[in-house]
Write a protein that holds these residues in place. Structure first.
Motif, PDB file in Angstrom:
ATOM      1  N   GLU A 126       0.840  -1.204   0.000  1.00 39.43           N
ATOM      2  CA  GLU A 126       0.000   0.000   0.000  1.00 39.43           C
ATOM      3  C   GLU A 126       0.872   1.251   0.000  1.00 39.43           C
ATOM      4  OE1 GLU A 126      -2.402  -0.639   3.463  1.00 39.43           O
ATOM      5  OE2 GLU A 126      -3.772  -2.004   2.412  1.00 39.43           O
ATOM      6  N   ASP A 127       1.913   1.250   0.835  1.00 37.70           N
ATOM      7  CA  ASP A 127       2.842   2.396   0.894  1.00 37.70           C
ATOM      8  C   ASP A 127       3.515   2.647  -0.449  1.00 37.70           C
ATOM      9  OD1 ASP A 127       2.343   2.896   3.548  1.00 37.70           O
ATOM     10  OD2 ASP A 127       4.271   2.182   4.284  1.00 37.70           O
ATOM     11  N   ALA A 128       3.729   1.581  -1.211  1.00 41.54           N
ATOM     12  CA  ALA A 128       4.388   1.706  -2.509  1.00 41.54           C
ATOM     13  C   ALA A 128       3.420   2.114  -3.611  1.00 41.54           C
ATOM     14  CB  ALA A 128       5.067   0.384  -2.873  1.00 41.54           C
ATOM     15  N   GLY A 129       2.133   2.263  -3.254  1.00 40.82           N
ATOM     16  CA  GLY A 129       1.145   2.687  -4.237  1.00 40.82           C
ATOM     17  C   GLY A 129       0.631   1.563  -5.119  1.00 40.82           C
ATOM     18  N   LYS A 130       0.748   0.326  -4.667  1.00 40.24           N
ATOM     19  CA  LYS A 130       0.268  -0.819  -5.454  1.00 40.24           C
ATOM     20  C   LYS A 130      -1.259  -0.805  -5.510  1.00 40.24           C
ATOM     21  CE  LYS A 130       4.406  -2.685  -5.797  1.00 40.24           C
ATOM     22  NZ  LYS A 130       5.199  -2.579  -6.963  1.00 40.24           N
ATOM     23  N   SER A 131      -1.814  -1.439  -6.523  1.00 40.60           N
ATOM     24  CA  SER A 131      -3.269  -1.494  -6.689  1.00 40.60           C
ATOM     25  C   SER A 131      -3.888  -2.395  -5.619  1.00 40.60           C
ATOM     26  CB  SER A 131      -3.620  -2.029  -8.071  1.00 40.60           C
ATOM     27  OG  SER A 131      -3.293  -3.404  -8.165  1.00 40.60           O
ATOM     28  N   VAL A 132      -5.201  -2.261  -5.447  1.00 39.73           N
ATOM     29  CA  VAL A 132      -5.927  -3.089  -4.483  1.00 39.73           C
ATOM     30  C   VAL A 132      -5.759  -4.564  -4.834  1.00 39.73           C
ATOM     31  CG1 VAL A 132      -8.230  -3.650  -3.590  1.00 39.73           C
ATOM     32  CG2 VAL A 132      -7.592  -1.265  -3.964  1.00 39.73           C
ATOM     33  N   GLU A 133      -5.792  -4.872  -6.121  1.00 36.61           N
ATOM     34  CA  GLU A 133      -5.644  -6.269  -6.564  1.00 36.61           C
ATOM     35  C   GLU A 133      -4.268  -6.812  -6.189  1.00 36.61           C
ATOM     36  OE1 GLU A 133      -6.620  -3.764  -8.726  1.00 36.61           O
ATOM     37  OE2 GLU A 133      -8.746  -4.238  -8.626  1.00 36.61           O
ATOM     38  N   GLU A 134      -3.217  -5.998  -6.385  1.00 40.77           N
ATOM     39  CA  GLU A 134      -1.858  -6.437  -6.046  1.00 40.77           C
ATOM     40  C   GLU A 134      -1.715  -6.666  -4.539  1.00 40.77           C
ATOM     41  OE1 GLU A 134       1.273  -4.507  -9.087  1.00 40.77           O
ATOM     42  OE2 GLU A 134      -0.119  -3.039  -8.202  1.00 40.77           O
ATOM     43  N   VAL A 135      -2.333  -5.787  -3.749  1.00 38.52           N
ATOM     44  CA  VAL A 135      -2.267  -5.928  -2.286  1.00 38.52           C
ATOM     45  C   VAL A 135      -3.004  -7.187  -1.846  1.00 38.52           C
ATOM     46  CG1 VAL A 135      -2.946  -4.887  -0.086  1.00 38.52           C
ATOM     47  CG2 VAL A 135      -1.999  -3.441  -1.894  1.00 38.52           C
ATOM     48  N   GLU A 136      -4.198  -7.409  -2.388  1.00 36.91           N
ATOM     49  CA  GLU A 136      -5.000  -8.580  -2.018  1.00 36.91           C
ATOM     50  C   GLU A 136      -4.366  -9.890  -2.481  1.00 36.91           C
ATOM     51  OE1 GLU A 136      -7.519  -8.625   0.120  1.00 36.91           O
ATOM     52  OE2 GLU A 136      -7.122  -6.471   0.341  1.00 36.91           O
ATOM     53  N   ALA A 137      -3.505  -9.842  -3.489  1.00 35.77           N
ATOM     54  CA  ALA A 137      -2.847 -11.052  -3.996  1.00 35.77           C
ATOM     55  C   ALA A 137      -1.768 -11.564  -3.043  1.00 35.77           C
ATOM     56  CB  ALA A 137      -2.240 -10.778  -5.372  1.00 35.77           C
ATOM     57  N   ILE A 138      -1.374 -10.767  -2.078  1.00 40.54           N
ATOM     58  CA  ILE A 138      -0.347 -11.196  -1.105  1.00 40.54           C
ATOM     59  C   ILE A 138      -1.005 -12.142  -0.107  1.00 40.54           C
ATOM     60  CG2 ILE A 138       1.272 -10.430   0.680  1.00 40.54           C
ATOM     61  CD1 ILE A 138       1.389  -7.714  -0.867  1.00 40.54           C
ATOM     62  N   LYS A 139      -0.588 -13.403  -0.132  1.00 38.82           N
ATOM     63  CA  LYS A 139      -1.242 -14.439   0.685  1.00 38.82           C
ATOM     64  C   LYS A 139      -0.301 -15.169   1.639  1.00 38.82           C
ATOM     65  CE  LYS A 139      -5.236 -14.089  -1.465  1.00 38.82           C
ATOM     66  NZ  LYS A 139      -6.342 -13.415  -0.862  1.00 38.82           N
ATOM     67  N   SER A 140       1.017 -14.999   1.449  1.00 36.95           N
ATOM     68  CA  SER A 140       1.930 -15.756   2.310  1.00 36.95           C
ATOM     69  C   SER A 140       3.108 -14.891   2.746  1.00 36.95           C
ATOM     70  CB  SER A 140       2.428 -17.014   1.590  1.00 36.95           C
ATOM     71  OG  SER A 140       3.062 -16.657   0.399  1.00 36.95           O
ATOM     72  N   PRO A 141       3.689 -15.240   3.900  1.00 35.62           N
ATOM     73  CA  PRO A 141       4.859 -14.502   4.381  1.00 35.62           C
ATOM     74  C   PRO A 141       6.020 -14.647   3.402  1.00 35.62           C
ATOM     75  CG  PRO A 141       4.192 -16.205   5.957  1.00 35.62           C
ATOM     76  CD  PRO A 141       3.322 -16.333   4.754  1.00 35.62           C
ATOM     77  N   LYS A 142       7.009 -13.775   3.536  1.00 43.64           N
ATOM     78  CA  LYS A 142       8.134 -13.781   2.604  1.00 43.64           C
ATOM     79  C   LYS A 142       9.446 -13.706   3.377  1.00 43.64           C
ATOM     80  CE  LYS A 142      10.104 -10.970  -1.108  1.00 43.64           C
ATOM     81  NZ  LYS A 142       9.988  -9.708  -1.840  1.00 43.64           N
ATOM     82  N   LYS A 143      10.395 -14.565   2.987  1.00 44.86           N
ATOM     83  CA  LYS A 143      11.753 -14.462   3.521  1.00 44.86           C
ATOM     84  C   LYS A 143      12.440 -13.352   2.762  1.00 44.86           C
ATOM     85  CE  LYS A 143      12.351 -19.235   4.911  1.00 44.86           C
ATOM     86  NZ  LYS A 143      13.126 -20.471   4.762  1.00 44.86           N
ATOM     87  N   GLU A 144      13.037 -12.424   3.487  1.00 43.78           N
ATOM     88  CA  GLU A 144      13.685 -11.298   2.819  1.00 43.78           C
ATOM     89  C   GLU A 144      14.831 -10.739   3.642  1.00 43.78           C
ATOM     90  OE1 GLU A 144      10.813  -8.205   2.051  1.00 43.78           O
ATOM     91  OE2 GLU A 144      10.340  -7.937   4.141  1.00 43.78           O
ATOM     92  N   TYR A 145      15.632  -9.935   2.963  1.00 47.57           N
ATOM     93  CA  TYR A 145      16.719  -9.218   3.606  1.00 47.57           C
ATOM     94  C   TYR A 145      16.155  -7.910   4.138  1.00 47.57           C
ATOM     95  CZ  TYR A 145      19.889 -12.401   1.177  1.00 47.57           C
ATOM     96  OH  TYR A 145      20.551 -13.512   0.728  1.00 47.57           O
ATOM     97  N   ALA A 146      16.567  -7.565   5.349  1.00 50.30           N
ATOM     98  CA  ALA A 146      16.110  -6.314   5.957  1.00 50.30           C
ATOM     99  C   ALA A 146      17.328  -5.576   6.505  1.00 50.30           C
ATOM    100  CB  ALA A 146      15.125  -6.604   7.084  1.00 50.30           C
ATOM    101  N   PHE A 147      17.297  -4.265   6.410  1.00 47.27           N
ATOM    102  CA  PHE A 147      18.404  -3.441   6.894  1.00 47.27           C
ATOM    103  C   PHE A 147      17.804  -2.317   7.713  1.00 47.27           C
ATOM    104  CE2 PHE A 147      21.887  -0.519   7.007  1.00 47.27           C
ATOM    105  CZ  PHE A 147      23.038  -1.236   6.721  1.00 47.27           C
ATOM    106  N   GLU A 148      18.236  -2.189   8.967  1.00 46.18           N
ATOM    107  CA  GLU A 148      17.810  -1.061   9.799  1.00 46.18           C
ATOM    108  C   GLU A 148      18.956  -0.065   9.834  1.00 46.18           C
ATOM    109  OE1 GLU A 148      15.324  -0.528  13.784  1.00 46.18           O
ATOM    110  OE2 GLU A 148      17.348  -1.308  14.163  1.00 46.18           O
ATOM    111  N   ALA A 149      18.747   1.076   9.192  1.00 47.79           N
ATOM    112  CA  ALA A 149      19.807   2.079   9.051  1.00 47.79           C
ATOM    113  C   ALA A 149      19.755   3.090  10.186  1.00 47.79           C
ATOM    114  CB  ALA A 149      19.654   2.806   7.717  1.00 47.79           C
ATOM    115  N   ILE A 150      20.960   3.467  10.631  1.00 51.74           N
ATOM    116  CA  ILE A 150      21.073   4.574  11.587  1.00 51.74           C
ATOM    117  C   ILE A 150      21.399   5.869  10.873  1.00 51.74           C
ATOM    118  CG2 ILE A 150      21.739   3.104  13.531  1.00 51.74           C
ATOM    119  CD1 ILE A 150      24.666   4.133  13.048  1.00 51.74           C
TER     120      ILE A 150
END
Length: 167
Positions: free
Chosen positions: A135-159
């Motif tokens: 939603e923050d990225a401006g994706k369509s309602v259909e794209e948001v609703e298509a997300i059904k499962s968790p995702k393994k990803e890289y995350a970076f917390e910047a200071i």
């Protein structure tokens, strides 16, 4: 008495005009023409910067990577600049958030080279958070609703972040 009243009225009108101008200047949004370069968060430097290859290699064998990396901003949160993504050399992308939401980056920073300092991890992001990011990225309602499962990803917390001129 009229002179005093006139002076008071003139002062009130002058202060009122100044205050409305100040409010107008503060509410003006940053133009997309403004270059998004500079320091954000803690002021960091470009010494001791690692490649994204190094970050990925460390996270293959360890739980965390501490340090600085250089990359290119792929996407920025379109709502307020509260996260960004960077493409990794292994074909995946890494979401960068900012420590304690203490700072944001300009929304028009995509495509700019960046140095970030902080902590990277591999984690599983739940469906609700993935939908929020979409939603923050401006994706369509259909794209948001298509997300059904968790995702393994890289995350970076910047200071801290340095967005460099892409000239």
């Amino acid at each position: 008495m009229r002179t005093i009243l006139s002076v008071i009225l003139l002062a009130v009108f002058t202060l009122s005009a100044c205050n409305s101008k100040e409010v107008q200047e503060k509410s003006t949004d940053v133009s997309s023409e403004t270059l998004p370069i500079g320091y954000f968060g803690e002021e960091i430097n470009d010494q001791g910067v690692n490649t994204l290859d190094r970050l990925v290699a460390v996270l293959e064998t360890e739980n965390e990577f501490h340090g600085k990396v250089v990359g290119e901003i792929k996407e920025v949160c379109s709502k307020k600049g509260c996260w960004m993504t960077i493409d990794l050399p292994n074909g995946e992308s890494m979401r960068v958030t900012f420590k304690d939401y203490g700072f944001f980056v300009p929304k028009n920073a995509h495509g700019y080279p960046v140095i970030i300092e902080g902590v990277a991890t591999k984690k599983v992001t739940d469906v609700a958070t993935l939908k929020h990011y979409a939603e923050d990225a401006g994706k369509s309602v259909e794209e948001v609703e298509a997300i059904k499962s968790p995702k393994k990803e890289y995350a970076f917390e910047a200071i801290g972040v340095i967005i460099q001129d892409n000239a």
